[in-house]
Design a protein around this motif. Structure first.
Motif, PDB file in Angstrom:
ATOM      1  N   LEU A   1       0.833  -1.202   0.000  1.00 41.46           N
ATOM      2  CA  LEU A   1       0.000   0.000   0.000  1.00 41.46           C
ATOM      3  C   LEU A   1       0.870   1.254   0.000  1.00 41.46           C
ATOM      4  O   LEU A   1       1.934   1.288   0.626  1.00 41.46           O
ATOM      5  CB  LEU A   1      -0.931   0.008   1.214  1.00 41.46           C
ATOM      6  N   ASN A   2       0.388   2.280  -0.691  1.00 39.50           N
ATOM      7  CA  ASN A   2       1.154   3.524  -0.834  1.00 39.50           C
ATOM      8  C   ASN A   2       1.032   4.391   0.414  1.00 39.50           C
ATOM      9  O   ASN A   2       0.354   5.426   0.423  1.00 39.50           O
ATOM     10  CB  ASN A   2       0.668   4.294  -2.068  1.00 39.50           C
ATOM     11  N   LEU A   3       1.677   3.952   1.479  1.00 36.24           N
ATOM     12  CA  LEU A   3       1.698   4.700   2.737  1.00 36.24           C
ATOM     13  C   LEU A   3       3.127   4.723   3.272  1.00 36.24           C
ATOM     14  O   LEU A   3       3.955   3.869   2.924  1.00 36.24           O
ATOM     15  CB  LEU A   3       0.755   4.068   3.760  1.00 36.24           C
ATOM     16  N   GLY A   4       3.387   5.677   4.150  1.00 37.04           N
ATOM     17  CA  GLY A   4       4.753   5.908   4.594  1.00 37.04           C
ATOM     18  C   GLY A   4       5.317   4.891   5.548  1.00 37.04           C
ATOM     19  O   GLY A   4       6.534   4.689   5.609  1.00 37.04           O
ATOM     20  N   SER A   5       4.467   4.226   6.331  1.00 32.05           N
ATOM     21  CA  SER A   5       4.981   3.299   7.343  1.00 32.05           C
ATOM     22  C   SER A   5       4.163   2.021   7.354  1.00 32.05           C
ATOM     23  O   SER A   5       3.000   1.992   6.936  1.00 32.05           O
ATOM     24  CB  SER A   5       4.934   3.944   8.724  1.00 32.05           C
ATOM     25  N   ASP A   6       4.755   0.951   7.855  1.00 26.40           N
ATOM     26  CA  ASP A   6       4.045  -0.326   7.979  1.00 26.40           C
ATOM     27  C   ASP A   6       2.874  -0.211   8.944  1.00 26.40           C
ATOM     28  O   ASP A   6       1.838  -0.853   8.761  1.00 26.40           O
ATOM     29  CB  ASP A   6       5.020  -1.407   8.463  1.00 26.40           C
ATOM     30  N   GLU A   7       3.034   0.609   9.980  1.00 28.02           N
ATOM     31  CA  GLU A   7       1.953   0.787  10.953  1.00 28.02           C
ATOM     32  C   GLU A   7       0.717   1.396  10.288  1.00 28.02           C
ATOM     33  O   GLU A   7      -0.415   0.967  10.530  1.00 28.02           O
ATOM     34  CB  GLU A   7       2.424   1.677  12.098  1.00 28.02           C
ATOM     35  N   GLU A   8       0.934   2.398   9.417  1.00 25.36           N
ATOM     36  CA  GLU A   8      -0.195   3.017   8.719  1.00 25.36           C
ATOM     37  C   GLU A   8      -0.872   2.007   7.791  1.00 25.36           C
ATOM     38  O   GLU A   8      -2.108   1.980   7.669  1.00 25.36           O
ATOM     39  CB  GLU A   8       0.290   4.218   7.906  1.00 25.36           C
ATOM     40  N   LYS A   9      -0.089   1.190   7.133  1.00 28.01           N
ATOM     41  CA  LYS A   9      -0.645   0.186   6.225  1.00 28.01           C
ATOM     42  C   LYS A   9      -1.538  -0.800   6.977  1.00 28.01           C
ATOM     43  O   LYS A   9      -2.651  -1.115   6.539  1.00 28.01           O
ATOM     44  CB  LYS A   9       0.485  -0.554   5.517  1.00 28.01           C
ATOM     45  N   GLU A  10      -1.052  -1.290   8.115  1.00 28.26           N
ATOM     46  CA  GLU A  10      -1.840  -2.241   8.901  1.00 28.26           C
ATOM     47  C   GLU A  10      -3.081  -1.571   9.483  1.00 28.26           C
ATOM     48  O   GLU A  10      -4.159  -2.182   9.529  1.00 28.26           O
ATOM     49  CB  GLU A  10      -0.979  -2.822  10.017  1.00 28.26           C
ATOM     50  N   ASN A  11      -2.956  -0.334   9.944  1.00 28.01           N
ATOM     51  CA  ASN A  11      -4.102   0.381  10.512  1.00 28.01           C
ATOM     52  C   ASN A  11      -5.196   0.612   9.475  1.00 28.01           C
ATOM     53  O   ASN A  11      -6.392   0.477   9.766  1.00 28.01           O
ATOM     54  CB  ASN A  11      -3.654   1.716  11.106  1.00 28.01           C
ATOM     55  N   LEU A  12      -4.814   0.971   8.251  1.00 31.09           N
ATOM     56  CA  LEU A  12      -5.803   1.177   7.190  1.00 31.09           C
ATOM     57  C   LEU A  12      -6.529  -0.128   6.883  1.00 31.09           C
ATOM     58  O   LEU A  12      -7.765  -0.163   6.807  1.00 31.09           O
ATOM     59  CB  LEU A  12      -5.121   1.708   5.933  1.00 31.09           C
ATOM     60  N   ALA A  13      -5.782  -1.203   6.713  1.00 34.67           N
ATOM     61  CA  ALA A  13      -6.406  -2.490   6.414  1.00 34.67           C
ATOM     62  C   ALA A  13      -7.331  -2.941   7.540  1.00 34.67           C
ATOM     63  O   ALA A  13      -8.438  -3.439   7.296  1.00 34.67           O
ATOM     64  CB  ALA A  13      -5.329  -3.549   6.166  1.00 34.67           C
ATOM     65  N   LEU A  14      -6.908  -2.734   8.789  1.00 33.28           N
ATOM     66  CA  LEU A  14      -7.726  -3.141   9.928  1.00 33.28           C
ATOM     67  C   LEU A  14      -9.008  -2.316   9.998  1.00 33.28           C
ATOM     68  O   LEU A  14     -10.087  -2.855  10.306  1.00 33.28           O
ATOM     69  CB  LEU A  14      -6.929  -2.993  11.229  1.00 33.28           C
ATOM     70  N   SER A  15      -8.928  -1.010   9.716  1.00 32.42           N
ATOM     71  CA  SER A  15     -10.119  -0.155   9.741  1.00 32.42           C
ATOM     72  C   SER A  15     -11.150  -0.624   8.722  1.00 32.42           C
ATOM     73  O   SER A  15     -12.351  -0.708   9.022  1.00 32.42           O
ATOM     74  CB  SER A  15      -9.727   1.298   9.449  1.00 32.42           C
ATOM     75  N   LEU A  16     -10.710  -0.937   7.527  1.00 35.17           N
ATOM     76  CA  LEU A  16     -11.627  -1.391   6.482  1.00 35.17           C
ATOM     77  C   LEU A  16     -12.166  -2.782   6.782  1.00 35.17           C
ATOM     78  O   LEU A  16     -13.339  -3.073   6.528  1.00 35.17           O
ATOM     79  CB  LEU A  16     -10.912  -1.377   5.127  1.00 35.17           C
ATOM     80  N   TRP A  17     -11.337  -3.648   7.316  1.00 35.59           N
ATOM     81  CA  TRP A  17     -11.774  -5.013   7.666  1.00 35.59           C
ATOM     82  C   TRP A  17     -12.820  -4.980   8.769  1.00 35.59           C
ATOM     83  O   TRP A  17     -13.812  -5.723   8.725  1.00 35.59           O
ATOM     84  CB  TRP A  17     -10.559  -5.824   8.096  1.00 35.59           C
ATOM     85  N   THR A  18     -12.620  -4.123   9.769  1.00 35.51           N
ATOM     86  CA  THR A  18     -13.563  -4.024  10.885  1.00 35.51           C
ATOM     87  C   THR A  18     -14.955  -3.635  10.398  1.00 35.51           C
ATOM     88  O   THR A  18     -15.968  -4.077  10.943  1.00 35.51           O
ATOM     89  CB  THR A  18     -13.070  -2.984  11.913  1.00 35.51           C
ATOM     90  N   GLU A  19     -15.021  -2.809   9.343  1.00 32.82           N
ATOM     91  CA  GLU A  19     -16.314  -2.383   8.798  1.00 32.82           C
ATOM     92  C   GLU A  19     -16.810  -3.274   7.666  1.00 32.82           C
ATOM     93  O   GLU A  19     -17.713  -2.904   6.929  1.00 32.82           O
ATOM     94  CB  GLU A  19     -16.203  -0.934   8.292  1.00 32.82           C
ATOM     95  N   CYS A  20     -16.203  -4.452   7.535  1.00 32.29           N
ATOM     96  CA  CYS A  20     -16.637  -5.457   6.538  1.00 32.29           C
ATOM     97  C   CYS A  20     -16.494  -4.926   5.102  1.00 32.29           C
ATOM     98  O   CYS A  20     -17.241  -5.327   4.214  1.00 32.29           O
ATOM     99  CB  CYS A  20     -18.080  -5.875   6.771  1.00 32.29           C
ATOM    100  N   LEU A  21     -15.540  -4.042   4.878  1.00 33.48           N
ATOM    101  CA  LEU A  21     -15.349  -3.484   3.546  1.00 33.48           C
ATOM    102  C   LEU A  21     -14.239  -4.192   2.778  1.00 33.48           C
ATOM    103  O   LEU A  21     -14.125  -3.993   1.559  1.00 33.48           O
ATOM    104  CB  LEU A  21     -15.018  -1.991   3.648  1.00 33.48           C
ATOM    105  N   ILE A  22     -13.448  -5.014   3.435  1.00 36.50           N
ATOM    106  CA  ILE A  22     -12.451  -5.832   2.747  1.00 36.50           C
ATOM    107  C   ILE A  22     -12.494  -7.230   3.310  1.00 36.50           C
ATOM    108  O   ILE A  22     -12.999  -7.467   4.417  1.00 36.50           O
ATOM    109  CB  ILE A  22     -11.013  -5.262   2.886  1.00 36.50           C
ATOM    110  N   GLU A  23     -11.943  -8.157   2.544  1.00 35.31           N
ATOM    111  CA  GLU A  23     -11.739  -9.512   3.052  1.00 35.31           C
ATOM    112  C   GLU A  23     -10.288  -9.900   2.807  1.00 35.31           C
ATOM    113  O   GLU A  23      -9.621  -9.399   1.895  1.00 35.31           O
ATOM    114  CB  GLU A  23     -12.667 -10.506   2.346  1.00 35.31           C
ATOM    115  N   VAL A  24      -9.789 -10.765   3.686  1.00 31.61           N
ATOM    116  CA  VAL A  24      -8.427 -11.272   3.554  1.00 31.61           C
ATOM    117  C   VAL A  24      -8.460 -12.498   2.673  1.00 31.61           C
ATOM    118  O   VAL A  24      -9.201 -13.456   2.948  1.00 31.61           O
ATOM    119  CB  VAL A  24      -7.830 -11.589   4.942  1.00 31.61           C
ATOM    120  N   ILE A  25      -7.675 -12.485   1.619  1.00 28.02           N
ATOM    121  CA  ILE A  25      -7.662 -13.601   0.659  1.00 28.02           C
ATOM    122  C   ILE A  25      -6.740 -14.696   1.176  1.00 28.02           C
ATOM    123  O   ILE A  25      -5.581 -14.422   1.517  1.00 28.02           O
ATOM    124  CB  ILE A  25      -7.194 -13.134  -0.719  1.00 28.02           C
TER     125      ILE A  25
END
Length: 460
Positions: A436-460
């Motif tokens: 993901l086009n973000l500056g840090s690994d923490e931001e990448k994980e936080n974005l994915a977790l936010s979307l997953w929590t709201e059922c907007l993404i799934e983990v393949i």
């Protein structure tokens, strides 16, 4: 014609009705494709292709598709029938909210509504003896197949879609000659309907209007619609329709879209933001208006200056390539139909693995997720960047924490620096969190977790 303006409270009620009070009808194999919005529209107007439709007919002239296909006729009939009304009335329908009754008398619309709750015996009596046309409002609330059609069309057009069912007894006409402010698709469900179309007096009209029959001239098109047939005509097309005496009644579904969706409406929505953005960079827009300008009767001396300023705004738009229609987008988000997940679907909840840096993720409900950039809603003086919102629609059977009310929109909110990563997720079939086009690994994980929590993404 249909109007799709409902409060969010009404939309929640609509969702519940679709799930719990739908009418059961004989099962017919769908002749429409629900794989995606594009395939649905393609199958709806078949054998005409969307390419031909938008090049030769859209906003230009009527299209009549007469199919003579028994399978298609049976499928259309299963969408809604006169016989459905008895059961629906038993569930509780109300005049004005669910049902309108009317008849065209001497070129005028005569309203025949009663007060309060609809009594089916009385409704049928008015239908048979008073020759009242029954207008059933927003039938997708009760028929799941109509919900699926309408929801897919909203995704396809990117605008609200409305629908009504019109049931007209033999030898009668419900509405006088008129034109509408919407693009119209007619699906003939039962019986036959005699249609007459006339040359528009207002091309691509922005309002509804009744036209006197002695002023509209001869029809440009005249034909009979049979079950399985489809008719399209642009907004502004004058039309009237009646049921021939040979048939006990006619039932058709009207699907409409593009109400207040012109470039003019877009400009009215986007212009305040464009002027504000231009004024931040162009001192001429920040100079004062002449003394006593608002007190003058004749402002013609100022038109040249105003024209010059508008050209500077236009130059800013061309250079920035940034358009932000706020109200139109919010209206679409708040009033569109959520995905139809079926009568037996369970409320969504985050499931599967938590997304981690090494996970591969995929966006869910892509056609129902809208991203938009807006000024900071908190008006905080410490905020120097516009936030980035991600909005998804929630309903019964689609239980996201993101929800809407008539007063406020709630959505996921991210810093503007997340913009490229959100676009990356939206555009990709699948994407690795670590890419993901973000500056840090923490931001990448936080974005994915936010979307997953709201059922907007799934983990393949």
């Amino acid at each position: 014609m249909p109007k799709r303006k409902k409060s969010c409270a009404e939309k929640e009620k609509v969702g519940a009705q679709c799930k719990h009070t739908k009418v059961e009808v004989a099962c017919h194999t769908s002749v429409l494709s629900f794989d995606d919005p594009e395939s649905l529209f393609r199958s709806l107007i078949s054998p005409i292709t969307p390419e031909v439709f938008f090049r030769e007919y859209w906003e230009q002239k009527p299209l009549l598709i007469q199919r003579n296909d028994p399978v298609l006729a049976a499928y259309y009939q299963s969408l809604f029938q006169l016989s459905d009304l008895e059961e629906l009335c038993g569930q509780g329908l109300y005049y004005g909210h669910d049902i309108h009754t009317c008849r065209s008398v001497k070129g005028k619309k005569k309203i025949l509504n009663k007060d309060g709750k609809v009594n089916y015996v009385q409704l049928k009596r008015d239908f048979e003896h008073k020759k009242a046309t029954i207008q059933f409002l927003q039938p997708q609330r009760f028929k799941e197949e109509l919900w699926k059609i309408q929801e897919k069309l909203e995704c396809y057009f990117g605008s609200l879609v409305g629908s009504n069912v019109y049931i007209t007894p033999q030898g009668s006409q419900g509405l006088p000659p008129h034109y509408d402010d919407v693009e119209v698709f007619i699906l003939q469900l039962e019986g036959q309907k005699h249609w007459r179309l006339y040359k528009p007096t207002m091309h691509l009209a922005q309002e509804y209007n009744v036209e006197p029959e002695d002023k509209i001239g001869d029809p440009t098109h005249e034909f009979i619609l049979k079950p399985g047939d489809l008719l399209y005509f642009p907004r502004g097309t004058i039309h009237q329709a009646d049921t021939p005496h040979e048939f006990s009644h006619s039932t058709h579904l009207t699907i409409s879209t593009y109400q207040t969706y012109s470039w003019g409406h877009f400009l009215m929505d986007a212009m305040p933001g464009l002027v504000c953005d231009t004024a931040k960079e162009d001192v001429l827009l920040r100079t004062s208006i002449p003394r006593q300008l608002l007190m003058q009767v004749d402002l013609s001396d100022s038109t040249k200056n105003l024209s010059s300023l508008l050209r500077r705004v236009a130059d800013h738009v061309e250079n920035s390539r940034d358009l932000r229609p706020c109200n139109m987008k919010k209206d679409f988000i708040m009033n569109r139909l959520p995905p139809c997940l079926g009568p037996d679907s369970r409320p969504l909840a985050p499931g599967g693995e938590l997304p981690k840096l090494g996970s591969k993720i995929r966006l869910l409900f892509k056609d129902h997720v809208v991203f938009t950039v807006e000024p900071d809603q908190d008006c905080s003086v410490s905020t120097v960047q516009s936030p980035w919102y991600a909005w998804a629609r929630g309903s019964a059977g689609f239980s996201l924490k993101i929800c809407f009310s008539s007063q406020q929109i709630h959505g996921l909110r991210f810093p503007l620096s997340y913009l490229d990563a959100l676009k990356q997720i939206w555009k990709s079939g699948t994407v690795n969190v670590k890419e993901l086009n973000l500056g840090s690994d923490e931001e990448k994980e936080n974005l994915a977790l936010s979307l997953w929590t709201e059922c907007l993404i799934e983990v393949i």
